[in-house]
Enzyme design. Structure first.
Site, PDB file in Angstrom:
ATOM      1  N   ILE A  14      86.356-127.284  86.899  1.00 51.76           N
ATOM      2  CA  ILE A  14      86.679-125.947  87.437  1.00 51.76           C
ATOM      3  C   ILE A  14      86.503-125.948  88.955  1.00 51.76           C
ATOM      4  CG2 ILE A  14      86.241-123.465  87.336  1.00 51.76           C
ATOM      5  CD1 ILE A  14      85.007-123.847  84.585  1.00 51.76           C
ATOM      6  N   ILE A 119      80.132-118.759  86.657  1.00 53.37           N
ATOM      7  CA  ILE A 119      81.039-119.137  85.559  1.00 53.37           C
ATOM      8  C   ILE A 119      80.292-119.923  84.476  1.00 53.37           C
ATOM      9  CG2 ILE A 119      83.154-120.395  84.986  1.00 53.37           C
ATOM     10  CD1 ILE A 119      84.289-119.843  87.662  1.00 53.37           C
ATOM     11  N   ASN A 121      78.212-121.431  81.527  1.00 54.94           N
ATOM     12  CA  ASN A 121      77.904-120.898  80.190  1.00 54.94           C
ATOM     13  C   ASN A 121      76.485-121.212  79.729  1.00 54.94           C
ATOM     14  OD1 ASN A 121      80.101-119.472  79.095  1.00 54.94           O
ATOM     15  ND2 ASN A 121      81.270-121.370  78.861  1.00 54.94           N
ATOM     16  N   ARG A 152      93.938-114.656  78.151  1.00 54.25           N
ATOM     17  CA  ARG A 152      94.329-115.346  76.900  1.00 54.25           C
ATOM     18  C   ARG A 152      95.032-114.362  75.966  1.00 54.25           C
ATOM     19  NH1 ARG A 152      88.772-118.788  76.713  1.00 54.25           N
ATOM     20  NH2 ARG A 152      89.628-120.610  77.758  1.00 54.25           N
ATOM     21  N   HIS A 176      80.594-113.016  76.399  1.00 53.48           N
ATOM     22  CA  HIS A 176      81.592-114.102  76.308  1.00 53.48           C
ATOM     23  C   HIS A 176      81.220-115.060  75.168  1.00 53.48           C
ATOM     24  CE1 HIS A 176      84.661-116.834  77.642  1.00 53.48           C
ATOM     25  NE2 HIS A 176      83.805-117.794  77.991  1.00 53.48           N
TER      26      HIS A 176
HETATM   27  N1  LIG Z   1      82.673-118.273  81.950  1.00 54.22           N
HETATM   28  C1  LIG Z   1      83.761-118.844  81.455  1.00 54.22           C
HETATM   29  O1  LIG Z   1      84.700-118.176  81.046  1.00 54.22           O
HETATM   30  C2  LIG Z   1      83.861-120.342  81.459  1.00 54.22           C
HETATM   31  C3  LIG Z   1      85.099-120.970  81.291  1.00 54.22           C
HETATM   32  C4  LIG Z   1      85.143-122.354  81.309  1.00 54.22           C
HETATM   33  C5  LIG Z   1      83.986-123.101  81.518  1.00 54.22           C
HETATM   34  N2  LIG Z   1      82.817-122.448  81.671  1.00 54.22           N
HETATM   35  C6  LIG Z   1      81.581-123.181  81.954  1.00 54.22           C
HETATM   36  O2  LIG Z   1      81.608-123.616  83.304  1.00 54.22           O
HETATM   37  C7  LIG Z   1      80.757-124.744  83.462  1.00 54.22           C
HETATM   38  C8  LIG Z   1      81.472-125.839  84.238  1.00 54.22           C
HETATM   39  O3  LIG Z   1      82.606-126.291  83.535  1.00 54.22           O
HETATM   40  P1  LIG Z   1      83.432-127.553  84.087  1.00 54.22           P
HETATM   41  O4  LIG Z   1      84.543-127.760  83.150  1.00 54.22           O
HETATM   42  O5  LIG Z   1      83.721-127.388  85.540  1.00 54.22           O
HETATM   43  O6  LIG Z   1      82.338-128.706  83.893  1.00 54.22           O
HETATM   44  P2  LIG Z   1      82.250-130.128  84.633  1.00 54.22           P
HETATM   45  O7  LIG Z   1      81.308-130.956  83.844  1.00 54.22           O
HETATM   46  O8  LIG Z   1      83.604-130.653  84.887  1.00 54.22           O
HETATM   47  O9  LIG Z   1      81.599-129.760  86.046  1.00 54.22           O
HETATM   48  C9  LIG Z   1      80.269-129.349  86.173  1.00 54.22           C
HETATM   49  C10 LIG Z   1      79.736-129.938  87.453  1.00 54.22           C
HETATM   50  O10 LIG Z   1      78.428-129.446  87.659  1.00 54.22           O
HETATM   51  C11 LIG Z   1      77.693-130.465  88.293  1.00 54.22           C
HETATM   52  N3  LIG Z   1      76.275-130.202  88.160  1.00 54.22           N
HETATM   53  C12 LIG Z   1      75.443-130.433  87.108  1.00 54.22           C
HETATM   54  N4  LIG Z   1      74.205-130.063  87.414  1.00 54.22           N
HETATM   55  C13 LIG Z   1      74.232-129.589  88.688  1.00 54.22           C
HETATM   56  C14 LIG Z   1      73.252-129.055  89.554  1.00 54.22           C
HETATM   57  N5  LIG Z   1      71.974-128.934  89.186  1.00 54.22           N
HETATM   58  N6  LIG Z   1      73.646-128.672  90.782  1.00 54.22           N
HETATM   59  C15 LIG Z   1      74.939-128.786  91.167  1.00 54.22           C
HETATM   60  N7  LIG Z   1      75.908-129.290  90.397  1.00 54.22           N
HETATM   61  C16 LIG Z   1      75.556-129.682  89.166  1.00 54.22           C
HETATM   62  C17 LIG Z   1      78.147-131.751  87.602  1.00 54.22           C
HETATM   63  O11 LIG Z   1      77.861-132.885  88.383  1.00 54.22           O
HETATM   64  C18 LIG Z   1      79.642-131.467  87.447  1.00 54.22           C
HETATM   65  O12 LIG Z   1      80.375-131.999  88.534  1.00 54.22           O
HETATM   66  C19 LIG Z   1      80.316-125.122  82.036  1.00 54.22           C
HETATM   67  O13 LIG Z   1      79.030-124.598  81.779  1.00 54.22           O
HETATM   68  C20 LIG Z   1      81.346-124.438  81.158  1.00 54.22           C
HETATM   69  O14 LIG Z   1      80.860-124.148  79.865  1.00 54.22           O
HETATM   70  C21 LIG Z   1      82.720-121.095  81.639  1.00 54.22           C
HETATM   71  O1  LIG Z   2      84.719-122.276  75.555  1.00 50.49           O
HETATM   72  C1  LIG Z   2      84.041-122.826  76.421  1.00 50.49           C
HETATM   73  O2  LIG Z   2      83.074-123.540  76.170  1.00 50.49           O
HETATM   74  C2  LIG Z   2      84.433-122.672  77.870  1.00 50.49           C
HETATM   75  C3  LIG Z   2      84.758-121.264  78.236  1.00 50.49           C
HETATM   76  O3  LIG Z   2      83.725-120.380  77.929  1.00 50.49           O
HETATM   77  C4  LIG Z   2      86.071-120.786  77.693  1.00 50.49           C
HETATM   78  O4  LIG Z   2      86.121-119.710  77.116  1.00 50.49           O
HETATM   79  O5  LIG Z   2      87.061-121.499  77.894  1.00 50.49           O
END
Ligand SMILES: NC(=O)c1ccc[n+]([C@@H]2O[C@H](COP(=O)([O-])OP(=O)(O)OC[C@H]3O[C@@H](n4cnc5c(N)ncnc54)[C@H](O)[C@@H]3O)[C@@H](O)[C@H]2O)c1
Ligand SMILES: O=C(O)C[C@H](O)C(=O)O
Length: 320
Positions: A14, A119, A121, A152, A176
Protein backbone atom coordinates in the site's frame (compact mmCIF):
# COMPACT_ATOMS: atom_id res chain seq x y z
CA UNK A 1 3.26 28.16 -1.96
CA UNK A 2 5.56 25.39 -0.75
CA UNK A 3 4.52 21.88 -1.61
CA UNK A 4 2.78 19.80 1.03
CA UNK A 5 4.83 17.10 2.75
CA UNK A 6 3.27 13.67 2.88
CA UNK A 7 4.86 10.98 5.03
CA UNK A 8 4.05 7.34 4.38
CA UNK A 9 4.91 5.12 7.33
CA UNK A 10 5.21 1.65 5.84
CA UNK A 11 6.61 1.31 2.33
CA UNK A 12 5.10 -2.05 1.42
CA UNK A 13 2.35 -2.77 -1.10
CA UNK A 14 0.00 0.00 0.00
CA UNK A 15 2.80 2.42 0.91
CA UNK A 16 4.39 2.11 -2.53
CA UNK A 17 1.04 2.53 -4.28
CA UNK A 18 0.28 5.59 -2.14
CA UNK A 19 3.65 7.11 -3.04
CA UNK A 20 2.92 6.67 -6.75
CA UNK A 21 -0.58 8.14 -6.47
CA UNK A 22 0.66 11.17 -4.51
CA UNK A 23 3.03 11.90 -7.40
CA UNK A 24 0.52 11.26 -10.18
CA UNK A 25 -1.95 13.58 -8.43
CA UNK A 26 0.76 16.14 -7.52
CA UNK A 27 -0.41 16.28 -3.91
CA UNK A 28 3.05 17.03 -2.53
CA UNK A 29 6.54 15.76 -1.76
CA UNK A 30 6.82 12.28 -0.29
CA UNK A 31 8.78 10.73 2.56
CA UNK A 32 8.63 6.94 2.57
CA UNK A 33 9.55 5.47 5.96
CA UNK A 34 10.04 1.77 6.70
CA UNK A 35 12.10 -0.41 9.03
CA UNK A 36 13.30 -2.39 6.01
CA UNK A 37 16.52 -0.75 4.86
CA UNK A 38 16.67 0.09 1.16
CA UNK A 39 12.99 -0.54 0.46
CA UNK A 40 11.68 3.01 0.99
CA UNK A 41 14.78 4.42 -0.73
CA UNK A 42 14.39 2.04 -3.69
CA UNK A 43 10.66 2.61 -4.12
CA UNK A 44 11.13 6.37 -3.82
CA UNK A 45 13.85 6.43 -6.46
CA UNK A 46 11.89 4.16 -8.81
CA UNK A 47 8.81 6.40 -8.63
CA UNK A 48 10.91 9.57 -8.97
CA UNK A 49 12.35 8.10 -12.16
CA UNK A 50 8.81 7.62 -13.52
CA UNK A 51 8.03 11.32 -13.00
CA UNK A 52 9.69 12.57 -16.22
CA UNK A 53 7.62 10.08 -18.21
CA UNK A 54 4.32 10.92 -16.51
CA UNK A 55 5.14 14.61 -16.17
CA UNK A 56 4.73 15.28 -12.48
CA UNK A 57 6.92 17.14 -9.99
CA UNK A 58 7.41 15.66 -6.54
CA UNK A 59 10.44 14.94 -4.42
CA UNK A 60 10.87 11.47 -2.94
CA UNK A 61 12.91 10.61 0.12
CA UNK A 62 13.31 7.12 1.57
CA UNK A 63 14.05 6.88 5.29
CA UNK A 64 14.63 4.48 8.18
CA UNK A 65 14.70 7.22 10.80
CA UNK A 66 11.61 8.97 12.11
CA UNK A 67 13.29 12.39 11.99
CA UNK A 68 12.54 12.36 8.23
CA UNK A 69 8.80 12.79 8.86
CA UNK A 70 9.32 16.10 10.70
CA UNK A 71 6.85 18.75 9.63
CA UNK A 72 4.66 16.39 7.57
CA UNK A 73 1.22 17.77 6.74
CA UNK A 74 -0.30 14.35 6.22
CA UNK A 75 0.88 10.95 7.45
CA UNK A 76 -0.56 7.69 6.14
CA UNK A 77 0.25 4.64 8.26
CA UNK A 78 0.43 1.17 6.72
CA UNK A 79 3.29 -0.16 8.84
CA UNK A 80 2.71 -3.68 10.09
CA UNK A 81 1.70 -7.04 8.78
CA UNK A 82 -1.11 -8.01 6.37
CA UNK A 83 -3.07 -11.26 6.69
CA UNK A 84 -2.69 -14.39 4.60
CA UNK A 85 -5.39 -16.90 3.58
CA UNK A 86 -6.96 -18.62 6.60
CA UNK A 87 -6.31 -15.63 8.89
CA UNK A 88 -8.74 -12.98 10.10
CA UNK A 89 -7.74 -9.34 10.43
CA UNK A 90 -8.04 -9.76 14.19
CA UNK A 91 -5.17 -12.29 14.16
CA UNK A 92 -2.87 -9.32 13.38
CA UNK A 93 -3.74 -7.46 16.58
CA UNK A 94 -0.82 -8.51 18.80
CA UNK A 95 1.94 -7.88 16.28
CA UNK A 96 0.49 -4.69 14.79
CA UNK A 97 -0.23 -3.18 18.22
CA UNK A 98 3.53 -3.15 18.90
CA UNK A 99 4.07 -1.48 15.54
CA UNK A 100 1.48 1.21 16.41
CA UNK A 101 3.40 1.98 19.61
CA UNK A 102 6.60 2.65 17.66
CA UNK A 103 4.75 4.65 14.99
CA UNK A 104 2.81 6.63 17.61
CA UNK A 105 6.02 7.57 19.42
CA UNK A 106 7.60 8.69 16.13
CA UNK A 107 4.61 10.87 15.25
CA UNK A 108 4.48 12.34 18.75
CA UNK A 109 8.13 13.33 18.55
CA UNK A 110 8.37 14.60 14.97
CA UNK A 111 4.96 15.46 13.51
CA UNK A 112 2.41 16.08 16.27
CA UNK A 113 0.41 18.48 14.10
CA UNK A 114 -0.05 16.22 11.08
CA UNK A 115 -3.37 14.85 9.86
CA UNK A 116 -2.94 11.10 10.23
CA UNK A 117 -4.74 8.36 8.32
CA UNK A 118 -4.27 4.86 9.72
CA UNK A 119 -4.74 1.85 7.47
CA UNK A 120 -3.07 -0.93 9.48
CA UNK A 121 -5.38 -3.78 10.57
CA UNK A 122 -7.38 -4.62 12.58
CA UNK A 123 -8.24 -1.09 11.60
CA UNK A 124 -10.62 0.29 14.22
CA UNK A 125 -8.54 -0.99 17.16
CA UNK A 126 -5.22 0.06 15.58
CA UNK A 127 -6.33 3.65 14.92
CA UNK A 128 -7.65 3.79 18.50
CA UNK A 129 -4.27 2.62 19.84
CA UNK A 130 -2.35 4.93 17.50
CA UNK A 131 -4.30 7.93 18.82
CA UNK A 132 -3.44 6.93 22.39
CA UNK A 133 0.27 6.33 21.62
CA UNK A 134 0.67 9.50 19.53
CA UNK A 135 -1.43 11.82 21.68
CA UNK A 136 -2.87 13.36 18.50
CA UNK A 137 -6.03 15.43 18.84
CA UNK A 138 -8.95 13.12 17.95
CA UNK A 139 -9.97 15.36 15.04
CA UNK A 140 -6.52 14.93 13.47
CA UNK A 141 -6.56 11.13 13.18
CA UNK A 142 -8.87 8.83 11.27
CA UNK A 143 -8.92 5.26 10.05
CA UNK A 144 -9.41 4.24 6.43
CA UNK A 145 -11.87 1.43 5.81
CA UNK A 146 -15.34 2.75 4.99
CA UNK A 147 -14.25 4.41 1.75
CA UNK A 148 -12.77 1.08 0.61
CA UNK A 149 -15.73 -1.04 1.73
CA UNK A 150 -18.14 1.42 0.10
CA UNK A 151 -16.07 1.40 -3.11
CA UNK A 152 -16.30 -2.40 -3.22
CA UNK A 153 -20.09 -2.23 -2.79
CA UNK A 154 -20.29 0.49 -5.48
CA UNK A 155 -18.26 -1.66 -7.87
CA UNK A 156 -20.53 -4.69 -7.37
CA UNK A 157 -23.65 -2.53 -7.79
CA UNK A 158 -22.36 -0.80 -10.93
CA UNK A 159 -21.57 -4.21 -12.49
CA UNK A 160 -25.01 -5.56 -11.60
CA UNK A 161 -26.84 -2.52 -12.99
CA UNK A 162 -24.45 -1.93 -15.90
CA UNK A 163 -24.12 1.76 -15.02
CA UNK A 164 -21.17 4.05 -14.33
CA UNK A 165 -19.52 3.66 -10.93
CA UNK A 166 -19.70 7.46 -10.74
CA UNK A 167 -23.49 7.34 -10.42
CA UNK A 168 -23.50 4.75 -7.64
CA UNK A 169 -23.19 5.94 -4.04
CA UNK A 170 -22.87 3.67 -1.02
CA UNK A 171 -22.29 3.96 2.69
CA UNK A 172 -20.68 1.10 4.58
CA UNK A 173 -20.42 1.94 8.28
CA UNK A 174 -19.37 0.16 11.48
CA UNK A 175 -16.13 -1.67 12.13
CA UNK A 176 -13.91 -3.01 9.35
CA UNK A 177 -14.71 -6.66 9.97
CA UNK A 178 -17.02 -9.23 8.46
CA UNK A 179 -19.92 -7.71 10.41
CA UNK A 180 -19.48 -4.25 8.83
CA UNK A 181 -22.75 -2.52 7.94
CA UNK A 182 -23.49 -1.83 4.25
CA UNK A 183 -26.46 0.53 4.48
CA UNK A 184 -28.72 -0.43 1.60
CA UNK A 185 -31.26 2.32 2.34
CA UNK A 186 -28.56 5.02 2.09
CA UNK A 187 -26.98 3.59 -1.08
CA UNK A 188 -28.25 4.82 -4.42
CA UNK A 189 -28.01 4.91 -8.19
CA UNK A 190 -28.39 8.55 -9.29
CA UNK A 191 -30.14 9.29 -5.99
CA UNK A 192 -32.59 6.35 -6.21
CA UNK A 193 -32.21 4.18 -3.07
CA UNK A 194 -31.47 0.48 -3.60
CA UNK A 195 -34.77 -0.78 -2.10
CA UNK A 196 -36.61 1.29 -4.75
CA UNK A 197 -34.43 -0.23 -7.47
CA UNK A 198 -35.49 -3.70 -6.29
CA UNK A 199 -39.14 -2.58 -6.57
CA UNK A 200 -38.40 -1.19 -10.06
CA UNK A 201 -37.11 -4.62 -11.11
CA UNK A 202 -33.46 -3.55 -11.61
CA UNK A 203 -32.36 -6.41 -9.37
CA UNK A 204 -33.80 -8.89 -6.91
CA UNK A 205 -33.62 -8.85 -3.12
CA UNK A 206 -31.62 -12.09 -3.26
CA UNK A 207 -29.00 -10.56 -5.58
CA UNK A 208 -28.80 -7.44 -3.42
CA UNK A 209 -28.31 -9.58 -0.31
CA UNK A 210 -25.52 -11.47 -2.10
CA UNK A 211 -23.75 -8.19 -2.99
CA UNK A 212 -24.00 -7.04 0.64
CA UNK A 213 -22.44 -10.32 1.76
CA UNK A 214 -19.71 -10.11 -0.90
CA UNK A 215 -18.90 -6.58 0.32
CA UNK A 216 -18.59 -7.81 3.91
CA UNK A 217 -16.15 -10.49 2.79
CA UNK A 218 -14.46 -8.30 0.17
CA UNK A 219 -11.07 -8.17 1.88
CA UNK A 220 -10.95 -11.94 2.32
CA UNK A 221 -11.87 -12.48 -1.35
CA UNK A 222 -8.74 -10.59 -2.42
CA UNK A 223 -6.54 -12.27 0.22
CA UNK A 224 -7.62 -15.70 -1.06
CA UNK A 225 -6.80 -14.71 -4.64
CA UNK A 226 -3.43 -13.04 -3.93
CA UNK A 227 -2.35 -15.65 -1.34
CA UNK A 228 0.72 -13.60 -0.30
CA UNK A 229 -0.96 -10.53 1.20
CA UNK A 230 -4.01 -8.33 0.93
CA UNK A 231 -5.57 -5.67 -1.31
CA UNK A 232 -3.54 -2.56 -2.01
CA UNK A 233 -4.73 -0.63 -5.08
CA UNK A 234 -8.23 0.17 -3.80
CA UNK A 235 -7.04 0.75 -0.20
CA UNK A 236 -4.42 3.24 -1.44
CA UNK A 237 -6.92 5.05 -3.68
CA UNK A 238 -9.32 5.30 -0.74
CA UNK A 239 -6.75 6.83 1.62
CA UNK A 240 -5.68 9.29 -1.08
CA UNK A 241 -9.30 10.51 -1.38
CA UNK A 242 -9.26 11.21 2.36
CA UNK A 243 -5.85 12.94 2.25
CA UNK A 244 -6.92 15.06 -0.72
CA UNK A 245 -10.07 16.21 1.09
CA UNK A 246 -7.88 17.42 3.98
CA UNK A 247 -5.14 19.03 1.87
CA UNK A 248 -7.59 20.81 -0.46
CA UNK A 249 -10.20 21.54 2.23
CA UNK A 250 -12.75 19.79 0.01
CA UNK A 251 -15.04 18.92 2.91
CA UNK A 252 -15.98 15.59 1.39
CA UNK A 253 -18.44 13.42 3.29
CA UNK A 254 -16.71 10.06 3.62
CA UNK A 255 -17.25 6.98 5.77
CA UNK A 256 -14.17 6.74 8.01
CA UNK A 257 -13.24 5.38 11.40
CA UNK A 258 -13.54 8.48 13.60
CA UNK A 259 -13.23 9.05 17.33
CA UNK A 260 -16.69 9.03 18.87
CA UNK A 261 -17.61 10.82 22.06
CA UNK A 262 -21.21 9.66 22.39
CA UNK A 263 -22.37 9.90 18.78
CA UNK A 264 -24.24 6.73 17.78
CA UNK A 265 -24.17 5.83 21.49
CA UNK A 266 -20.42 5.07 21.29
CA UNK A 267 -17.71 6.57 23.50
CA UNK A 268 -13.89 6.44 23.37
CA UNK A 269 -13.78 4.26 20.27
CA UNK A 270 -13.05 4.69 16.57
CA UNK A 271 -15.84 3.25 14.42
CA UNK A 272 -16.77 3.82 10.78
CA UNK A 273 -19.29 6.66 10.42
CA UNK A 274 -19.83 9.40 7.82
CA UNK A 275 -17.60 12.41 8.52
CA UNK A 276 -16.71 15.69 6.84
CA UNK A 277 -12.96 15.99 6.18
CA UNK A 278 -11.64 19.52 5.65
CA UNK A 279 -8.64 21.66 6.54
CA UNK A 280 -9.35 21.25 10.26
CA UNK A 281 -9.41 17.46 9.96
CA UNK A 282 -12.62 15.81 11.10
CA UNK A 283 -14.93 18.81 10.87
CA UNK A 284 -18.22 17.04 11.48
CA UNK A 285 -19.51 13.63 12.44
CA UNK A 286 -22.72 12.94 10.57
CA UNK A 287 -25.29 11.04 12.61
CA UNK A 288 -27.76 9.30 10.31
CA UNK A 289 -30.83 7.62 11.72
CA UNK A 290 -31.01 3.84 11.76
CA UNK A 291 -33.97 1.49 11.38
CA UNK A 292 -34.26 -1.26 14.02
CA UNK A 293 -32.35 -3.77 11.87
CA UNK A 294 -29.63 -1.29 10.93
CA UNK A 295 -29.17 -0.32 14.58
CA UNK A 296 -28.83 -3.98 15.58
CA UNK A 297 -26.21 -4.58 12.86
CA UNK A 298 -24.29 -1.45 13.86
CA UNK A 299 -24.34 -2.40 17.55
CA UNK A 300 -23.07 -5.92 16.72
CA UNK A 301 -20.21 -4.42 14.73
CA UNK A 302 -19.38 -1.94 17.51
CA UNK A 303 -19.32 -4.82 20.01
CA UNK A 304 -16.69 -6.56 17.85
CA UNK A 305 -14.55 -3.39 17.86
CA UNK A 306 -15.00 -3.07 21.62
CA UNK A 307 -13.69 -6.63 22.01
CA UNK A 308 -10.55 -5.72 20.06
CA UNK A 309 -10.00 -2.52 22.02
CA UNK A 310 -10.32 -4.53 25.24
CA UNK A 311 -7.75 -6.99 23.88
CA UNK A 312 -5.34 -4.07 23.23
CA UNK A 313 -5.78 -2.91 26.83
CA UNK A 314 -5.05 -6.43 28.07
CA UNK A 315 -1.86 -6.67 26.02
CA UNK A 316 -0.67 -3.17 26.87
CA UNK A 317 -2.02 -1.98 30.24
CA UNK A 318 -0.61 1.51 29.53
CA UNK A 319 -3.56 1.92 27.14
CA UNK A 320 -6.16 1.64 29.92
N1 LIG B 1 -7.86 -0.56 6.55
C1 LIG B 1 -8.00 -1.22 5.41
O1 LIG B 1 -9.02 -1.13 4.74
C2 LIG B 1 -6.85 -2.04 4.90
C3 LIG B 1 -6.81 -2.45 3.56
C4 LIG B 1 -5.72 -3.20 3.14
C5 LIG B 1 -4.69 -3.51 4.01
N2 LIG B 1 -4.78 -3.10 5.29
C6 LIG B 1 -3.69 -3.35 6.24
O2 LIG B 1 -2.62 -2.46 5.94
C7 LIG B 1 -1.40 -3.01 6.43
C8 LIG B 1 -0.32 -2.93 5.36
O3 LIG B 1 -0.68 -3.69 4.23
P1 LIG B 1 0.38 -3.88 3.03
O4 LIG B 1 -0.29 -4.70 2.01
O5 LIG B 1 0.96 -2.56 2.64
O6 LIG B 1 1.49 -4.75 3.78
P2 LIG B 1 3.04 -4.92 3.39
O7 LIG B 1 3.53 -6.10 4.15
O8 LIG B 1 3.20 -4.92 1.92
O9 LIG B 1 3.71 -3.59 3.95
C9 LIG B 1 3.84 -3.34 5.32
C10 LIG B 1 5.16 -2.64 5.53
O10 LIG B 1 5.27 -2.28 6.89
C11 LIG B 1 6.63 -2.36 7.24
N3 LIG B 1 6.76 -2.42 8.68
C12 LIG B 1 6.61 -3.47 9.53
N4 LIG B 1 6.84 -3.09 10.78
C13 LIG B 1 7.16 -1.77 10.74
C14 LIG B 1 7.49 -0.81 11.73
N5 LIG B 1 7.57 -1.13 13.02
N6 LIG B 1 7.75 0.44 11.32
C15 LIG B 1 7.67 0.78 10.02
N7 LIG B 1 7.37 -0.08 9.04
C16 LIG B 1 7.11 -1.34 9.40
C17 LIG B 1 7.13 -3.62 6.53
O11 LIG B 1 8.53 -3.61 6.40
C18 LIG B 1 6.39 -3.49 5.20
O12 LIG B 1 7.19 -2.84 4.23
C19 LIG B 1 -1.75 -4.43 6.90
O13 LIG B 1 -1.93 -4.44 8.30
C20 LIG B 1 -3.07 -4.72 6.20
O14 LIG B 1 -3.86 -5.66 6.89
C21 LIG B 1 -5.83 -2.38 5.76
O1 LIG C 1 -8.80 -7.96 4.20
C1 LIG C 1 -7.70 -7.59 4.60
O2 LIG C 1 -7.00 -8.25 5.35
C2 LIG C 1 -7.14 -6.28 4.11
C3 LIG C 1 -8.15 -5.17 4.14
O3 LIG C 1 -8.71 -5.00 5.41
C4 LIG C 1 -9.20 -5.27 3.08
O4 LIG C 1 -10.38 -5.16 3.39
O5 LIG C 1 -8.82 -5.44 1.92
Amino acid sequence: MARHKIALIGAGQIGGTLAHLVGLKELGDVVLFDIAEGVPQGKGLDIAESAPVDGFDAKYQGANDYSAIAGADVIIVTAGVPRKPGMSRDDLLGINLKVMEAVGNGIKQYAPNAFVICITNPLDAMVWALQKFSGLKPEKIVGMAGVLDSARFRHFLAEEFNVSVEDVTAFVLGGHGDDMVPLVRYSTVAGVPLPDLVKMGWTTQAKLDAMVERTRKGGGEIVNLLKTGSAFYAPAASAIAMAESYLKDKKRVLPCAAYLTGQYGVKDMFVGVPIVIGAKGVERIVEVSFSGDEKAMFEKSVASVQGLVDACKQINPALK
